[in-house]
Design a protein around this motif. Structure first.
Motif, PDB file in Angstrom:
ATOM      1  N   ASP A 185       0.840  -1.208   0.000  1.00 50.62           N
ATOM      2  CA  ASP A 185       0.000   0.000   0.000  1.00 50.62           C
ATOM      3  C   ASP A 185       0.868   1.248   0.000  1.00 50.62           C
ATOM      4  O   ASP A 185       0.567   2.231  -0.683  1.00 50.62           O
ATOM      5  CB  ASP A 185      -0.901   0.014   1.239  1.00 50.62           C
ATOM      6  N   GLU A 214       7.307  -2.678 -14.343  1.00 50.28           N
ATOM      7  CA  GLU A 214       7.236  -1.700 -15.419  1.00 50.28           C
ATOM      8  C   GLU A 214       8.368  -0.671 -15.344  1.00 50.28           C
ATOM      9  O   GLU A 214       8.134   0.525 -15.215  1.00 50.28           O
ATOM     10  CB  GLU A 214       5.875  -0.992 -15.403  1.00 50.28           C
ATOM     11  N   SER A 245      -4.379  -7.180 -14.806  1.00 46.23           N
ATOM     12  CA  SER A 245      -4.377  -8.629 -14.957  1.00 46.23           C
ATOM     13  C   SER A 245      -3.682  -9.343 -13.793  1.00 46.23           C
ATOM     14  O   SER A 245      -3.831 -10.544 -13.637  1.00 46.23           O
ATOM     15  CB  SER A 245      -3.711  -8.999 -16.277  1.00 46.23           C
ATOM     16  N   GLY A 246      -2.899  -8.609 -13.025  1.00 45.79           N
ATOM     17  CA  GLY A 246      -2.259  -9.237 -11.857  1.00 45.79           C
ATOM     18  C   GLY A 246      -0.743  -9.291 -11.922  1.00 45.79           C
ATOM     19  O   GLY A 246      -0.107  -9.939 -11.095  1.00 45.79           O
ATOM     20  N   LYS A 247      -0.133  -8.558 -12.864  1.00 48.74           N
ATOM     21  CA  LYS A 247       1.332  -8.579 -13.016  1.00 48.74           C
ATOM     22  C   LYS A 247       2.022  -8.104 -11.748  1.00 48.74           C
ATOM     23  O   LYS A 247       2.916  -8.752 -11.206  1.00 48.74           O
ATOM     24  CB  LYS A 247       1.752  -7.694 -14.195  1.00 48.74           C
ATOM     25  N   TYR A 285      -8.420  -9.489  -2.642  1.00 53.72           N
ATOM     26  CA  TYR A 285      -8.518  -8.220  -1.918  1.00 53.72           C
ATOM     27  C   TYR A 285      -9.966  -7.988  -1.562  1.00 53.72           C
ATOM     28  O   TYR A 285     -10.861  -8.298  -2.342  1.00 53.72           O
ATOM     29  CB  TYR A 285      -8.038  -7.048  -2.783  1.00 53.72           C
ATOM     30  N   ALA A 301      -7.350 -11.057  -7.387  1.00 52.46           N
ATOM     31  CA  ALA A 301      -6.277 -10.525  -8.229  1.00 52.46           C
ATOM     32  C   ALA A 301      -5.481 -11.654  -8.860  1.00 52.46           C
ATOM     33  O   ALA A 301      -5.027 -11.544  -9.994  1.00 52.46           O
ATOM     34  CB  ALA A 301      -5.357  -9.626  -7.405  1.00 52.46           C
TER      35      ALA A 301
END
Ligand code: ATP
Ligand code: MG
Lengths: 426, 251
Positions: A420, B170, B44-46, B13, B22
């Motif tokens: 978070d 990413e 998508s859950g990456k 979640y 997820a």
């Protein structure tokens, strides 16, 4: 109990290992986050300044009152016959000590001793024309009293001239009640040692005031020899010992008791005398006021640090998440934030102490005009006295409260969920 | 040899009233030394997979093994120590500590390693900055660096502990195309040179082309696995799950 001890020991060991790094990083954060730290720092510094000025003002006042009382009336140490403090007033002739003796010689050789002045106390009636009122008299050695009466102000006329002159100086209130003027003759009446009545006519040499108005309303002073003749004695009631420094009182007292070794004599420090009563009460009152000021400052510091740190934790959530992802434990995060609080408290305190010292100087140089306090005869110009003790108190106060204030935000930071927290970066 | 193994990992979640799934029964095995891309559409859950591999998130059910450790029963402190020693992170938003210089940022993960003294740390930092070609910028603070330079500092920071696995969520998404390619090339070079396992997520086709392994995810499940040999992808489609299980996912 022992488990608690063990845990504390563990924490301390960990602290020893990590403190340098924690505080180095905290210093980085505090110094490099200029504006955010600045707001917290200014609040703490302002708190410290107000505490130093308020407490320093009180300090100046009691310091002034203390020195005035000591130097105008009571000296640092009174040497009397044992029991005089309790029963002397009822039986003044039962507690005489010699004017000169080997013990007095010994005391006068102490390097801390500035002056020793013998005094003879008595009471009686004073008459001028039709009016007769009671007085509190002191026979003094004018030469020796010069140093001891530094805060005794001669308002009119002159001080006593010599040890055997037939003259008197009157307290301001006494002179007013009696209607006596400088140069007039007055008659003193008192019981003598042989239970008769003694009388003497003396000339009013001057009128004085001290810091204590109640004293000035009844007090008069005459030369020791003249007083002794009036009372038909050659003894005195006390030797007043004036030291060079008030701070030497306790240590000198100790040494005197030991070296003089005369069990019939009692050595009374200034703060145990009746005359110091008002001073002691004032200190107590002021100390309570200073305590209230300290509590208020502590609240200011707690609020400002809590606020600064809560903001920091919120704004730096992603940073906290990053550090934890990189392997910092919760405890590490908590320690680092606590360190930041302490550094901020300390930095604010340093700024505050410097500003406080400068302001104290400036204000003292200008002076604070004060009206006559209750029980005192005159107004005075007050200043601000910042003692090392006060500075120490300020440092402890700000560091301890900063630490306490940091506990909750630091704990919250350490409990963040990493995932978070990291999301906050976006 | 597998450096990461996920067995039937599910992550849910709570979102208000209902549960969002997820990840749905993901099983994976990742070999040591690969340069692996996790691809898939947004949501998508990456990231969830990377977080679980990185031990900064825990699965709702299933088993996770990272670098030979069974992660499941470990407490936060044990996980922190595992992260410190075996995993390096590279973030989309770089996440450098703003009050520290580039060199200090790289040094940060080493500070908790008691076995390294000051000299050792300085030496390693130097080495890493050279590797990412930023020696000249050692004293610069993050806000004095460009995005590409910042990400290179982050790469140095991720590698300085000599981790077994580097995770990058990413890593090029906040960089322009050319800079992104540079970063990717750098990671690839390090992967070859140091044999460090790289796992990164992306939805950029060009980034996928740099990888030698591919995991395609969709709706929280693994849909395809790819292996590239001599420039050619060999793709295995993973069967859709049984209709009963799928009914629980999205319509
Ligand atoms: N903290 C959370 N609370 C609720 N739902 C979450 C949370 N984190 C992720 N999700 C949900 O889990 C699913 C997968 O999220 P995840 O971040 O892994 O996707 P992603 O593939 O990384 O997407 P993107 O490409 O946009 O980064 C999404 O549907 C997301 O809404
Ligand atoms: Mg993502």
């Amino acid at each position: 109990m022992s488990r608690l001890r063990e845990r504390l020991q563990d924490w301390f060991d960990e602290w020893k290992k990590t403190a340098r790094l924690d505080y180095w990083l905290a210093l980085r954060s505090v110094t490099r986050q200029g504006r955010r730290s600045a707001i917290g720092l200014v609040a703490i510094a302002a708190g410290v300044v107000s505490m130093l000025l308020a407490a320093g003002f009180f300090e100046w006042n009691y310091n002034g009152q203390r020195e005035a009382t000591i130097r105008s009336r009571i000296g640092h140490i009174e040497v009397v016959r044992k029991g005089y403090m309790d029963a002397g007033a009822a039986d003044p002739f039962g507690y005489l000590i010699p004017e000169h003796s080997p013990a007095r010689k010994l005391i006068e050789t102490f390097p801390q001793v500035d002056t020793l002045a013998p005094r003879l106390s008595f009471n009686g009636l004073i008459s001028l024309g039709e009016s007769t009122i009671s007085f509190l008299g002191e026979g003094v050695d004018p030469d020796r009293e010069k140093k001891l009466s530094g805060a005794l102000t001669i308002l009119q006329g002159q001080n006593l001239s010599s040890s055997d002159a037939k003259e008197v100086i009157l307290g301001q209130g006494l002179a007013q009640t009696l209607g006596a003027k400088v140069g007039q003759n007055v008659v003193l009446l008192t019981n003598t040692k042989s239970r008769g009545i003694g009388a003497v006519e003396v000339r009013v040499a001057g009128i004085f005031s001290t810091v204590t108005k109640a004293y000035d309303d009844y007090a008069l002073r005459l030369p020791l020899r003249t007083a002794q003749q009036l009372l038909k004695t050659d003894g005195v009631h006390m030797w007043l010992v004036l030291l060079h420094e008030t701070s030497q009182t306790d240590s000198t007292l100790e040494k005197m008791r030991e070296k003089v070794g005369d069990d019939s004599l009692q050595f009374v420090p200034w703060y145990d005398t009746a005359a110091a009563d008002l001073y002691n009460k004032t200190v107590e009152l002021f100390s309570r006021q200073v305590f209230v000021v300290k509590v208020m400052i502590a609240i200011i510091i707690i609020l400002s640090i809590t606020n600064t740190m809560t903001t920091a934790v919120r704004e730096r959530t992603a940073e906290i998440g990053t550090c934890m992802a990189l392997g910092d434990t919760r405890r590490t995060v908590m320690r680092r934030f606590l360190a930041e609080g302490v550094v901020m408290g300390l930095a604010g305190c340093i700024v505050g102490v410097i500003a406080g010292l400068i302001l104290a100087r400036v204000i003292t140089a200008i002076g604070i005009p004060m009206p006559p306090p209750p029980g005192m005869a005159q107004g005075y110009i007050a200043g601000i006295l910042v003692t090392p003790r006060l500075v120490f108190d300020a440092v402890v106060l700000s560091v301890v409260t900063a630490f306490i204030a940091g506990l909750y935000p630091a704990w919250k930071a350490s409990r963040l969920e990493i995932v978070d927290a990291l999301r906050h970066a976006r | 040899m597998s450096i990461v193994v996920l067995e039937h990992v599910t992550k849910e979640y709570r979102l208000g009233e209902h549960m969002v799934r997820a990840l749905d029964d993901v099983s994976l095995s990742i070999e040591s030394g690969v340069f692996l891309a996790i691809a898939g559409p947004s949501g998508s859950g990456k990231s969830t997979i990377l977080n679980i591999i990185g031990c900064i998130d825990t699965p709702s059910s299933g088993k996770v093994h990272v670098a030979g450790h069974d992660v499941s029963g470990q407490n936060p402190d044990q996980l922190a120590s595992l992260r410190a020693r075996t995993i390096g992170f590279i973030f989309q938003t770089f996440n450098l500590l703003p009050v520290l210089t580039a060199a200090e940022n790289v040094e940060y993960p080493l500070l908790q390693m008691e076995e390294l003294d000051r000299e050792d740390r300085k030496e390693r930092v130097q080495e890493m900055l050279e590797l990412v070609q930023l020696s000249k910028y050692a004293k610069h603070r993050p806000n004095q660096l460009s995005g590409g330079q910042r990400q290179r500092v982050a790469i140095a920071r991720a590698l300085v502990t000599k981790p077994d696995i580097v995770l990058a969520d990413e890593p090029t998404a906040n960089l322009d195309h050319k800079t992104g390619e540079g970063i990717l090339a750098l990671m690839r070079e390090i992967n070859r040179k140091l044999r460090t396992t790289f796992i990164f997520s992306t939805h950029d086709k060009k980034v996928i082309d740099a990888a030698d392994r591919l995991i395609g995810v969709e709706d929280g499940t693994v849909r395809l696995l790819g292996v590239r040999k001599e420039g050619q992808w060999a793709i295995t489609n993973v069967a859709r799950k049984a209709p009963a299980a799928q009914a629980q996912g999205k319509p």
